[in-house]
Design an enzyme around this catalytic site. Structure first.
Site, PDB file in Angstrom:
ATOM      1  N   LYS A  95       0.749  -1.139  -0.144  1.00  0.00           N
ATOM      2  CA  LYS A  95      -0.022   0.057  -0.161  1.00  0.00           C
ATOM      3  C   LYS A  95       0.949   1.105  -0.019  1.00  0.00           C
ATOM      4  CE  LYS A  95      -0.934   1.437   4.822  1.00  0.00           C
ATOM      5  NZ  LYS A  95      -0.410   0.435   5.599  1.00  0.00           N
ATOM      6  N   HIS A 224       1.454  -3.495  14.873  1.00  0.00           N
ATOM      7  CA  HIS A 224       2.246  -2.376  13.833  1.00  0.00           C
ATOM      8  C   HIS A 224       2.090  -1.127  15.004  1.00  0.00           C
ATOM      9  CE1 HIS A 224       3.217   0.536  11.009  1.00  0.00           C
ATOM     10  NE2 HIS A 224       2.870  -0.219  10.056  1.00  0.00           N
ATOM     11  N   GLU A 299       6.843  -5.821   8.189  1.00  0.00           N
ATOM     12  CA  GLU A 299       6.242  -5.449   7.084  1.00  0.00           C
ATOM     13  C   GLU A 299       6.656  -4.108   6.663  1.00  0.00           C
ATOM     14  OE1 GLU A 299       2.211  -7.934   8.314  1.00  0.00           O
ATOM     15  OE2 GLU A 299       2.127  -5.839   8.766  1.00  0.00           O
ATOM     16  N   PRO A 300       7.957  -3.688   6.407  1.00  0.00           N
ATOM     17  CA  PRO A 300       8.318  -2.310   6.011  1.00  0.00           C
ATOM     18  C   PRO A 300       7.459  -1.808   4.704  1.00  0.00           C
ATOM     19  CG  PRO A 300       9.926  -3.906   5.436  1.00  0.00           C
ATOM     20  CD  PRO A 300       8.960  -4.960   5.955  1.00  0.00           C
ATOM     21  N   GLY A 301       7.039  -0.377   4.990  1.00  0.00           N
ATOM     22  CA  GLY A 301       6.402   0.053   3.715  1.00  0.00           C
ATOM     23  C   GLY A 301       7.423   1.365   3.636  1.00  0.00           C
ATOM     24  N   ASP A 379      -9.205  23.989  -5.802  1.00  0.00           N
ATOM     25  CA  ASP A 379      -9.646  24.144  -4.328  1.00  0.00           C
ATOM     26  C   ASP A 379      -8.565  24.796  -3.505  1.00  0.00           C
ATOM     27  OD1 ASP A 379     -10.227  23.556  -1.825  1.00  0.00           O
ATOM     28  OD2 ASP A 379     -10.301  21.077  -1.908  1.00  0.00           O
ATOM     29  N   TYR A 407       3.524   6.641   0.681  1.00  0.00           N
ATOM     30  CA  TYR A 407       2.123   7.144   0.585  1.00  0.00           C
ATOM     31  C   TYR A 407       2.156   8.574  -0.160  1.00  0.00           C
ATOM     32  CZ  TYR A 407       2.393   3.910   4.312  1.00  0.00           C
ATOM     33  OH  TYR A 407       2.902   2.652   5.007  1.00  0.00           O
TER      34      TYR A 407
HETATM   35  C1  LIG Z   1       0.653   0.183   6.344  1.00  0.00           C
HETATM   36  C2  LIG Z   1       1.047  -0.993   7.219  1.00  0.00           C
HETATM   37  C3  LIG Z   1       2.485  -1.455   7.027  1.00  0.00           C
HETATM   38  C4  LIG Z   1       3.416  -0.305   6.464  1.00  0.00           C
HETATM   39  O1  LIG Z   1       3.733   0.484   7.421  1.00  0.00           O
HETATM   40  P1  LIG Z   1       4.985   1.303   7.438  1.00  0.00           P
HETATM   41  O2  LIG Z   1       5.057   2.149   8.638  1.00  0.00           O
HETATM   42  O3  LIG Z   1       4.926   2.144   6.132  1.00  0.00           O
HETATM   43  O4  LIG Z   1       6.136   0.712   7.307  1.00  0.00           O
HETATM   44  C5  LIG Z   1       2.817  -2.491   7.558  1.00  0.00           C
HETATM   45  N1  LIG Z   1       1.567  -3.440   7.875  1.00  0.00           N
HETATM   46  C6  LIG Z   1       0.402  -3.001   7.901  1.00  0.00           C
HETATM   47  C7  LIG Z   1      -0.544  -3.860   8.543  1.00  0.00           C
HETATM   48  C8  LIG Z   1       0.096  -1.897   7.511  1.00  0.00           C
HETATM   49  O5  LIG Z   1      -1.234  -1.509   7.449  1.00  0.00           O
END
Ligand SMILES: *Cc1c(COP(=O)(O)O)cnc(C)c1O
Length: 440
Positions: A95, A224, A299-301, A379, A407
């Site tokens: 995401k 998280h 779960e790094p984003g 806007d 994001y």
């Molecule tokens: C958004 C999300 C992530 C990623 O989070 P970051 O802070 O970007 O690393 C990981 N796991 C879950 C379940 C999430 O909703």
């Protein structure tokens, strides 16, 4: 170090020499067949801003805005991840940024994936990634998406309610479950995910009992700590809480011993990552160091997506009001800069002309004006920066925003006909030396 299992993919990535990884990157899904421009050692000799300038020079009808994705930065981040957290298998959170080249390179470097919807699962499977490298880490899923996960063989998911147990029992009874718990302390993150997700301590036992009664397998715990600026000391309490859930399940409910600890996301690259890794490793050692066969996943984003992307946007309008300069650019709050609203991000804006030569007297001594930068939609909310110091800009000048991958494009809209998903991405590959200077 605790005796935890290393996934094969990541182990290979860690052991690989740079030329091998380079080959993997160039052959990755989403990269192969595309032009990747190598960047020279440092900004003076030809880093990202020179690359952006050359794109603009060589593309007369260039679409603005556009992004540059530096694949070298992704590789560096993966090396850093496996060095700092050798026992934690990465499941990149799609995401945060589903750019196909980013996903492809991460897959080639051995990462697995955290998906939250059918479309995210589809995009990861289309890379050729096998379904056992996907965790469906959305605690609340629609029934049609659960059915889809069952048909493609995505067999691990999270839950934090009884209602979810019933849906999974009905549509995907073979699915293994992780119970998502709310971390005990607030981490002070910009996005506190605990407001929405995670079982409270008193809810854990009834939920485990309900899963047991439904004859579903709960194989681990996830949490998280919150996204963006989280205090990484919070991992201690969260990992200790996970260990208590392991013990409660086997000691009080007679369930088979759990095996997966999912420490979620919340990581940021740079110095903060060293601090976070220290706390994670210490907490894993304290709580699971003596336990055999535990698999730890993260779960790094933001960690992987933020720094490899640079945004270039053009000045399309200008108004002078006394000393104040007002500019319109062609990306904004409804586009990739939505991170200012939804991710509470602080962005940096630099005129392209000076970003490659900050020491040039013309740039260094340029008079600065308090400036407002507006986005392109009609806007008034679409205001990117206010009271921000910039030199005098003219129409058709370009500005760059570094660190624009987390994001950003993933949560932009098509409001007013400005289509965020249409923003094109140019690929580059910088050497580690350039990155050390500009990013870390
Ligand atoms: C958004 C999300 C992530 C990623 O989070 P970051 O802070 O970007 O690393 C990981 N796991 C879950 C379940 C999430 O909703």
């Amino acid at each position: 170090m605790p005796s935890l299992l290393l996934s094969e993919g990541l182990y290979q990535a860690k052991g690989a020499t740079t030329p091998l990884s380079l080959k993997a990157i160039y052959n990755a899904s989403g990269v192969k067949g595309k032009r990747v421009t190598p960047l020279l050692a440092n900004e003076q000799e030809g880093g990202i801003s020179h690359f952006i300038q050359s794109i603009i020079r060589n593309t007369p009808d260039i679409d603005s805005p556009f992004l540059v994705l530096d694949l070298g930065v992704i590789m560096h981040l993966m090396e850093k991840w496996t060095t700092n957290l050798p026992t934690v298998q990465s499941y990149y959170a799609v995401k945060c940024n589903p750019n196909p080249s980013l996903l492809g390179v991460l897959a080639a470097l051995g990462s697995s994936f955290d998906c939250a919807s059918r479309a995210e699962i589809e995009s990861v499977l289309s890379l050729g990634v096998s379904p056992d490298r996907i965790i469906y880490a959305n605690p609340c899923k629609s029934e049609s998406h659960i059915k889809y996960a069952a048909t493609v063989g995505v067999n691990v998911t999270t839950f934090d309610s009884k209602e979810e147990i019933h849906k999974i029992k009905k549509w995907h009874p073979k699915c293994e479950l992780l119970i998502r718990i709310k971390p005990p302390q607030d981490s002070g993150a910009r996005n506190a995910l605990g407001l929405k997700y995670g079982a409270l301590p008193e809810e854990v036992k009834p939920l485990l009992q309900a899963a047991k009664d439904a004859e579903l397998k709960v194989v681990g715990v996830s949490f998280h700590i919150g996204s963006g600026g989280a205090d990484s000391r919070t991992y201690h309490g969260a990992i200790a809480a996970a260990k208590s859930v392991f013990d409660m399940a086997s000691n009080e409910l007679g369930m088979p011993r759990m095996k997966i600890v999912d420490i979620g996301g919340g990581f940021t690259c740079g110095n903060q990552f060293d601090a976070a890794s220290f706390h994670v490793n210490e907490a894993l050692e304290d709580n699971f160091g003596k336990e055999e066969g535990v698999v730890v996943i993260g779960e790094p984003g933001r960690y992987f997506a933020e720094s490899p992307f640079t945004l270039a946007s053009k000045v399309i309008g200008k108004r002078v009001r006394g000393e104040v300069r007002e500019y319109w650019i062609d990306d904004g709050i409804y586009g990739s800069l939505n991170c200012i609203m939804y991710d509470f991000a602080t962005v940096t804006c630099t005129p392209l002309a000076c970003s490659s030569k900050p020491e040039d007297p013309e740039c260094k001594n340029a008079k600065m004006y308090p400036s407002t930068v507006f986005g392109p939609t009609c806007d008034s909310l679409d205001t990117v920066l206010t009271d921000y110091l910039l030199p005098e800009l003219e129409l058709d000048d370009w500005v760059v925003f570094p660190n624009m991958g987390a994001y950003t494009t993933s949560s932009g809209t098509n409001f007013n006909g400005f289509n965020t998903t249409a923003i094109s991405t140019y690929l580059a590959y910088s050497t580690p030396i350039a990155m050390e200077k500009s990013m870390f």
